[in-house]
Scaffold this motif. Structure first.
Motif, mmCIF file in Angstrom:
data_model
loop_
_atom_site.group_PDB
_atom_site.id
_atom_site.type_symbol
_atom_site.label_atom_id
_atom_site.label_comp_id
_atom_site.label_asym_id
_atom_site.label_seq_id
_atom_site.Cartn_x
_atom_site.Cartn_y
_atom_site.Cartn_z
ATOM 1 N N THR A 99 -1.463 12.513 2.037
ATOM 2 C CA THR A 99 -2.750 11.888 1.789
ATOM 3 C C THR A 99 -3.544 11.954 3.088
ATOM 4 O O THR A 99 -3.050 11.557 4.132
ATOM 5 C CB THR A 99 -2.560 10.418 1.368
ATOM 6 O OG1 THR A 99 -1.820 10.394 0.148
ATOM 7 C CG2 THR A 99 -3.882 9.723 1.170
ATOM 8 N N VAL A 100 -4.748 12.467 2.991
ATOM 9 C CA VAL A 100 -5.589 12.612 4.181
ATOM 10 C C VAL A 100 -6.552 11.437 4.252
ATOM 11 O O VAL A 100 -7.189 11.073 3.256
ATOM 12 C CB VAL A 100 -6.353 13.945 4.140
ATOM 13 C CG1 VAL A 100 -7.307 14.052 5.313
ATOM 14 C CG2 VAL A 100 -5.366 15.097 4.145
ATOM 15 N N LEU A 156 -9.880 9.674 5.175
ATOM 16 C CA LEU A 156 -11.278 10.078 5.306
ATOM 17 C C LEU A 156 -11.974 9.228 6.366
ATOM 18 O O LEU A 156 -11.509 8.145 6.717
ATOM 19 C CB LEU A 156 -11.978 9.918 3.953
ATOM 20 C CG LEU A 156 -11.441 10.839 2.849
ATOM 21 C CD1 LEU A 156 -12.025 10.419 1.511
ATOM 22 C CD2 LEU A 156 -11.770 12.280 3.164
ATOM 23 N N ALA A 161 1.500 10.324 -5.269
ATOM 24 C CA ALA A 161 0.669 9.326 -4.601
ATOM 25 C C ALA A 161 -0.639 9.212 -5.359
ATOM 26 O O ALA A 161 -1.294 10.222 -5.627
ATOM 27 C CB ALA A 161 0.404 9.738 -3.159
ATOM 28 N N GLN A 162 -0.992 7.985 -5.737
ATOM 29 C CA GLN A 162 -2.247 7.775 -6.451
ATOM 30 C C GLN A 162 -3.025 6.641 -5.805
ATOM 31 O O GLN A 162 -2.446 5.646 -5.360
ATOM 32 C CB GLN A 162 -1.978 7.446 -7.920
ATOM 33 C CG GLN A 162 -1.454 8.650 -8.704
ATOM 34 C CD GLN A 162 -1.225 8.317 -10.142
ATOM 35 O OE1 GLN A 162 -0.409 7.456 -10.439
ATOM 36 N NE2 GLN A 162 -1.944 8.984 -11.024
ATOM 37 N N ALA A 218 -4.594 10.671 -4.865
ATOM 38 C CA ALA A 218 -4.735 10.112 -3.518
ATOM 39 C C ALA A 218 -4.698 11.200 -2.468
ATOM 40 O O ALA A 218 -4.155 11.030 -1.396
ATOM 41 C CB ALA A 218 -3.633 9.084 -3.269
ATOM 42 N N VAL A 262 -8.165 9.452 1.192
ATOM 43 C CA VAL A 262 -8.368 8.006 1.085
ATOM 44 C C VAL A 262 -9.164 7.526 2.292
ATOM 45 O O VAL A 262 -9.283 8.229 3.300
ATOM 46 C CB VAL A 262 -7.023 7.253 1.053
ATOM 47 C CG1 VAL A 262 -6.218 7.629 -0.178
ATOM 48 C CG2 VAL A 262 -6.220 7.521 2.319
ATOM 49 N N THR A 265 -5.912 1.351 -1.385
ATOM 50 C CA THR A 265 -4.571 1.086 -1.896
ATOM 51 C C THR A 265 -4.005 2.377 -2.483
ATOM 52 O O THR A 265 -4.661 3.050 -3.276
ATOM 53 C CB THR A 265 -4.613 0.005 -2.985
ATOM 54 O OG1 THR A 265 -5.036 -1.217 -2.386
ATOM 55 C CG2 THR A 265 -3.241 -0.193 -3.623
ATOM 56 N N VAL A 266 -2.801 2.711 -2.043
ATOM 57 C CA VAL A 266 -2.130 3.911 -2.550
ATOM 58 C C VAL A 266 -0.840 3.475 -3.239
ATOM 59 O O VAL A 266 -0.082 2.674 -2.698
ATOM 60 C CB VAL A 266 -1.812 4.905 -1.409
ATOM 61 C CG1 VAL A 266 -0.979 6.067 -1.937
ATOM 62 C CG2 VAL A 266 -3.100 5.406 -0.775
ATOM 63 N N GLU A 267 -0.644 3.982 -4.433
ATOM 64 C CA GLU A 267 0.605 3.694 -5.158
ATOM 65 C C GLU A 267 1.487 4.945 -5.128
ATOM 66 O O GLU A 267 1.054 6.020 -5.526
ATOM 67 C CB GLU A 267 0.305 3.308 -6.599
ATOM 68 C CG GLU A 267 1.583 3.029 -7.398
ATOM 69 C CD GLU A 267 1.270 2.473 -8.774
ATOM 70 O OE1 GLU A 267 0.998 1.265 -8.868
ATOM 71 O OE2 GLU A 267 1.266 3.253 -9.741
ATOM 72 N N TYR A 268 2.706 4.755 -4.664
ATOM 73 C CA TYR A 268 3.691 5.831 -4.681
ATOM 74 C C TYR A 268 4.613 5.641 -5.882
ATOM 75 O O TYR A 268 5.179 4.563 -6.063
ATOM 76 C CB TYR A 268 4.520 5.832 -3.397
ATOM 77 C CG TYR A 268 3.744 6.280 -2.185
ATOM 78 C CD1 TYR A 268 3.333 7.600 -2.068
ATOM 79 C CD2 TYR A 268 3.415 5.393 -1.179
ATOM 80 C CE1 TYR A 268 2.609 8.026 -0.965
ATOM 81 C CE2 TYR A 268 2.699 5.807 -0.065
ATOM 82 C CZ TYR A 268 2.290 7.128 0.042
ATOM 83 O OH TYR A 268 1.590 7.541 1.122
ATOM 84 N N ARG A 316 3.319 0.013 -3.652
ATOM 85 C CA ARG A 316 1.970 0.270 -3.147
ATOM 86 C C ARG A 316 1.879 -0.016 -1.654
ATOM 87 O O ARG A 316 2.565 -0.892 -1.140
ATOM 88 C CB ARG A 316 0.953 -0.609 -3.885
ATOM 89 C CG ARG A 316 0.806 -0.226 -5.336
ATOM 90 C CD ARG A 316 -0.187 -1.122 -6.036
ATOM 91 N NE ARG A 316 -0.387 -0.678 -7.406
ATOM 92 C CZ ARG A 316 -1.306 -1.177 -8.215
ATOM 93 N NH1 ARG A 316 -2.108 -2.143 -7.796
ATOM 94 N NH2 ARG A 316 -1.427 -0.721 -9.443
ATOM 95 N N GLN A 375 -1.180 -0.087 1.692
ATOM 96 C CA GLN A 375 -2.600 -0.062 2.023
ATOM 97 C C GLN A 375 -2.793 0.759 3.286
ATOM 98 O O GLN A 375 -2.040 0.612 4.255
ATOM 99 C CB GLN A 375 -3.118 -1.476 2.249
ATOM 100 C CG GLN A 375 -4.623 -1.480 2.471
ATOM 101 C CD GLN A 375 -5.184 -2.870 2.463
ATOM 102 O OE1 GLN A 375 -4.627 -3.764 3.082
ATOM 103 N NE2 GLN A 375 -6.278 -3.070 1.751
ATOM 104 N N VAL A 376 -3.792 1.630 3.228
ATOM 105 C CA VAL A 376 -4.060 2.477 4.388
ATOM 106 C C VAL A 376 -4.636 1.610 5.497
ATOM 107 O O VAL A 376 -5.562 0.831 5.279
ATOM 108 C CB VAL A 376 -5.045 3.594 4.007
ATOM 109 C CG1 VAL A 376 -5.326 4.474 5.213
ATOM 110 C CG2 VAL A 376 -4.492 4.398 2.854
#
Lengths: 902, 163
Positions: free
Chosen positions: A62-63, A65, B34-35, B50, B53, B58-61, B159, B161-162
């Motif tokens: 995942t990149v 942004l 990854a979504q 995903a 981002v 929020t990313v769900e694996y 999940r 969080q970035v």
């Protein structure tokens, strides 16, 4: 949220809770734009016999942004005019004032900013226009406009500054000149705003400062720090300087603790964030104008309230938290001042920015304003350089090894086995002063053989090290200064590995901050033992019997050897089974599943291999050896081999033997019968076969029922007394019976011919039955159907007769016997077609072997089935007439007998 | 100086599953997805790819493991790391087959059920038990009860969080 609920892609579910984390994370540094977030799942599992497996998933990336943001400090308090301006200065008419601002890129990507001045015209009483305000980039951050520092905005026109890296702070100066016509008491509220080019919605505005016109002393104050970039362990020279640019004398304050009066130039020393201790003074501070005194604020002293009230001391001491220079008396109009001092940047100082500002305190000439007047300098930023330093070592000991390189540390596993995996836990430490992403590689000094595999995993042992830095090298991720990180070096030894060692995995940890900085540690497998197997004779207990075993066997029989196969290697293995036996012999292997050393009925499935066998495990097998018939006596090697399937070069053998017994045997076939005339001879041919496994001389002998003479010949008509036969060899012999003269016709001679091994005494015999007939009567007997027949078959026996002489034959009686295992069919005896000269034939039956000839066959006689008579033993045909010389039958007397089926 | 530290070595000797010649063995094939979880106009969650981002997204694996081997797999453990640049979102790990997610705060060396605690010694020399924050979580693990039969599949998710 019910977290057991299954979420589906694209499905719509109500959100009840999700926001707590958003707040708490806001304070943290953002992930830089362009960062690739990598994730890879792993699973471990077992099969039914406990082998452990691992499976990793694909890697998802995942990149991140870009997001943009800006912050300009200091802020004002927000009112119009602000109750607390961002900064405040007094100035005399005609003075140019400079205000230092710090602008920070709070986004995660590089950005450029549009800067423009602001003027609160409503509350500004001074005659000032927006076009009178200039914004400069204070490149060296010393709070003073130096030659060459660029104008960003002038004449009220916005200007751009950039690019600015994410997280970076730049210093600005906002300047304007107080009109020469201004009167004391006039004020100006000037601010500035910065707008992100990446996202124009990101604006930091206001930041109004206050300039008040006075007719009094006015001090400027700025701070410089050199060098702008410093390595830990070096010093920074700070200078606070300024001048009385006002129109009156600046009076001194009185430092109560030291009893000195003067303008007080001071600095609360910056601290080392890793220790919270102030940076230590170094060298001799120097102030101007001369004659003043350097003051020190001891550790633990309060710094609340006005600085002249602090507990200053004229003596320096370790841990001093502030430094000051108090001039000797007043500062005249136009008089400059300065204070220079050095601070040592500790060796453990984290990379980053040292912020510092100072202030100067004096007493003006206006009794209406509170005293003292304090003028604060700009904030000076010194960048502490990144110093990379990496240590890697055995588990928990990253600093292992010999100084200064620490490269020679070794952790060793004394012994490992082929087809196993050895994990070494290594620990890496970031001994530098900045967060570092530490790369892990296998150094070329490694001596790992080809075909082996060396893999790096996170400390969980299942997640491969990812290339989080996208620099092509896997890494342990970002490690904070001083922090350690464990990782696992996994060495996979192939099943075919040979004995040897030591094998070294020289692991190199490399700083991403400075790829020239690295450290080594060595993971050693001192000795590898290959796959190993021990095959031996069954002993019924753990272990095996490696003493060869002999078994005796007759030719044509099977011999079972019970064997143990032990995995003496260090890992699970299977074994191919093979044998070396004499030509023509066969070996079949079976698993002795119940381990009793005997081949049982449920175990009769042949196998070609056995396993898997756990390390140290033992299995039992049976090798069934088939000895061919006729095999010569003697000792035969029967060697059984188990070969590792992990490493086909590895095998073990047990060299057993089979001793073939001496087995002597002979046959002579067939039994014969015939007719002869008194005084004549008859010959019978027999086949003698050595059916044993030894050569022998077989002696020929006979017993005659009538005491007649027998002699033996070979097929070339040479007289013989014996035959010499190798095993399996046959030879025909001819038996000649000599009938004495005058023997009555009808006499029956039974000759028992015996062959006897001279050495082995193996023996067999054949029976020759000779019936004495008259003259030259020759009988020819036939049966229909010929050949082998099933029980129940009816056999028609016919005997043709002919007179091979020249004289006529009279008183002919033809005798025949009902063969054993047959029964006479009542009414089947026939005279056939009478030969010339024969006028009639009478058929007579005997039920007592030919002693009497008065029996009359009856259906069912002797318990036979209907139409048969079991009592009939012999039949004779009594001829009436003379059989002329040369005459004979073409359809002779016959009868039917049935093979007993009941 | 050559310093031998063999006594400190943690040696794990795994039996490497040897050769297909042995015949039947389980084989787990894993897939990770990854979504990004976003909200639509009615505050409903939508899962979108995903690939890209923003910080604070929020990313769900989602982990899907399937036994594509020829024998059942037992003792199955699934591990999902919390990647660098993200923080675990509390209570976001799903349950599967009654297996409660376990959490590690030490890089996957040890796992505990929530709430994960750790001990610190405060300035008075006293031991203090603290609850781990979601940001301290480094790995999520599921230890599956029973065997995973041939062809069966497991799905778990969590999940982050970035940052």
């Amino acid at each position: 949220m019910d977290m057991t609920m299954k979420r589906l892609s694209g499905s719509l579910l109500p959100v009840l809770v999700l926001g707590v984390m958003l707040v708490s994370m806001a304070a943290h540094a953002q992930t830089p734009a362009g960062t690739t977030i990598r994730n890879q799942a792993s699973a471990t599992f077992e099969d039914l016999i406990g082998n452990t497996y691992m499976a990793t998933s694909n890697e998802v990336t995942t990149v991140v942004l870009p997001v943009y943001g800006v912050s300009v400090l200091p802020d004002d308090s927000g009112e119009n005019p602000p109750l607390v301006p961002a900064m405040s200065q007094n100035a005399i008419p005609g003075q140019t004032v400079y205000y230092s601002y710090m602008m920070t890129n709070t986004g995660n990507d590089v950005d450029t900013y549009s800067l423009e001045p602001l003027l609160d015209a409503v509350n500004t009483t001074m005659t000032l226009g927006i076009g009178d305000i200039t914004i400069y980039h204070d490149v060296n951050g010393n709070g003073v406009l130096d030659g060459g520092e660029p104008v960003i905005s002038a004449g009220g026109v916005p200007g751009n500054l950039g690019p600015v890296n994410a997280g970076a702070t730049v210093s600005l100066l906002v300047s304007c000149q107080v009109p020469g016509t201004a009167s004391a008491g006039e004020v100006a509220y000037v601010g500035m705003q910065a707008t992100s080019a990446g996202d124009p919605a990101q604006i930091d505005t206001r930041n109004y400062h206050l300039t008040t016109v006075v007719a009094d002393a006015t001090l400027t104050a700025s701070m410089s720090g050199l060098p702008a970039n410093v390595d830990p362990g070096n010093t920074v020279t700070y200078t606070i300087s300024g001048a009385n640019v006002g129109s009156d004398i600046a009076h001194g304050v009185t430092g109560a603790s030291v009893g000195l009066t003067g303008v007080l130039i001071h600095d609360i020393l910056p601290v080392n964030p890793s220790t919270s201790q102030p940076l230590a003074l170094s060298g001799a501070p120097a102030g101007a104008p001369a004659g003043g005194t350097v003051l020190y604020l001891p550790t633990g002293s309060p710094t609340a309230g006005s600085p002249e009230t602090w507990a200053w001391s004229a003596a320096a001491a370790a841990g001093d938290i502030a430094i000051a220079y108090i001039t000797n008396g007043d500062l005249a109009i136009g008089q400059n001042y300065s204070f220079t001092y050095d601070l040592a940047v500790p060796a453990d100082m984290p990379a980053g920015i040292i912020n510092n500002d100072g202030a100067v305190a004096f007493i003006d000439n206006n009794v209406a304003t509170p005293d003292p007047t304090i003028v604060t300098t700009n904030n000076t930023q010194i960048n502490v350089n990144v110093l990379a330093d990496i240590l890697v070592g055995p588990n928990g000991v990253p600093g292992a090894g010999t100084p200064p390189l620490y490269n020679d540390d070794v952790q060793a596993v004394a012994l490992a086995y082929a087809n196993t995996t050895v994990d070494f836990v290594n620990t890496v430490q970031n001994d530098g002063n900045a967060v570092d992403e530490i790369n892990i590689t296998l150094n070329p000094a490694s001596t790992i053989p080809g075909g082996w595999s060396v893999q790096f995993f996170r400390s969980d042992g299942v997640t491969p090290l990812a290339d989080t830095g996208a620099d092509g090298i896997p890494d342990v991720g970002l490690v904070n200064p001083g922090a350690t990180r464990d990782f696992i070096v996994r060495i996979i030894i192939p099943g075919a590995a040979a004995a040897g060692g030591p094998y070294l995995a020289v692991v190199e940890a490399i700083s991403a901050n400075n790829p020239a900085v690295s450290n080594l540690t060595t993971d050693e497998i001192t000795q590898v033992n290959p796959a190993a197997v021990d095959i031996g004779n069954y002993d019924g207990v753990p272990g095996t019997n490696n003493v060869p075993v002999n078994q005796n066997a007759d030719p044509g029989v099977d011999v079972d050897f019970a064997l143990d196969v032990i995995n003496t290697g260090g890992s699970i293995d299977s074994y191919s089974l093979s044998s070396a036996v004499p030509g023509g012999w066969t070996v079949t292997f079976y698993e002795d599943t119940n381990g009793n050393g005997v081949l049982d009925v449920p175990e009769l499935t042949p196998i070609a291999s056995i396993g898997p066998v756990a390390a140290g495990g033992e299995v039992n097998i049976i090798a069934r050896v088939s000895v061919p018939g006729g095999e010569a006596p003697g000792v035969n090697n029967t060697t059984f081999r188990a070969t590792s399937q992990n490493n086909p070069a590895i095998f073990d053998e047990i060299a057993n033997t089979v001793t073939v017994n001496t087995a002597a045997s002979v046959t002579i076939v067939p039994d014969r019968n015939g007719t002869a005339t008194a005084g004549g001879t008859i010959r019978y041919t027999h086949t003698v076969t050595n059916t044993g496994n030894v050569s022998d001389t077989f002696l020929l002998s006979f017993v005659s029922s009538n005491g007649w003479g027998y002699s033996f010949f070979d097929l070339l008509n040479n007289p013989i007394a014996s035959v010499i036969l190798n095993p399996g060899v046959s030879e025909d012999v001819v038996v000649q019976v000599s009938i004495p003269g005058g023997v009555p016709i009808g006499t029956v001679e039974t000759g028992t011919i015996t062959v006897t091994g001279q050495a082995t005494a193996a023996t067999d015999n054949a029976i020759d039955v000779t019936t004495i007939v008259a003259g030259n009567l020759v009988l020819t007997k036939s049966v229909i159907p010929a050949g082998n027949q099933l029980p129940g078959t009816e056999l028609t026996y016919r005997t043709d007769y002919s007179n091979v002489g020249t004289a006529g034959l009279t008183t002919i009686v033809l005798y025949d016997a009902i063969p054993a295992w047959t029964q006479y069919r009542v009414g089947s005896a026939s005279v056939g077609t009478l030969a010339p000269g024969i006028v009639g034939i009478t058929i007579e039956f005997s039920d007592d072997g030919g002693t009497t000839w008065v029996y009359v066959p009856v259906s069912g006689g002797g318990g036979a089935p209907v139409n048969f008579d079991a009592n009939v033993t012999n039949i004779r045909w009594v001829f009436n007439g003379t059989l002329a010389g040369g005459a004979g039958s073409v359809d002779g007397p016959s009868f039917i007998a049935r093979i007993i089926a009941e | 100086m050559r310093r031998s530290l063999s006594a400190a070595v943690l040696v794990v000797v795994l039996a490497v599953a040897s050769s297909a010649a042995f015949g039947q063995e389980p084989k787990l094939v894993g897939e990770m997805e990854a979504q990004k979880i976003v909200l639509d106009g009615e505050n409903h969650e939508i899962a979108v790819p995903a690939d890209r981002v923003y910080p604070r997204d929020t990313v769900e694996y989602t982990l899907r493991y399937r036994n594509s081997g020829t024998a059942p797999a037992s003792g199955v453990s699934l591990v999902g790391p919390i990647p660098q640049g993200t923080a675990f979102l509390d209570e976001s790990a799903t349950e599967v087959r009654g297996a409660t997610p376990l959490f590690s705060i030490d890089g996957g060396k040890t796992y505990r059920e929530a709430p994960v605690t750790y001990v610190v010694v405060n300035e008075h020399g006293e031991r203090e038990i603290r609850n781990a924050t979601p940001e301290m979580i480094t790995h999520v693990k599921w230890m599956i009860n029973g065997a995973l039969d041939i062809g069966q599949e497991l799905t778990v998710s969590y999940r982050v969080q970035v940052k």
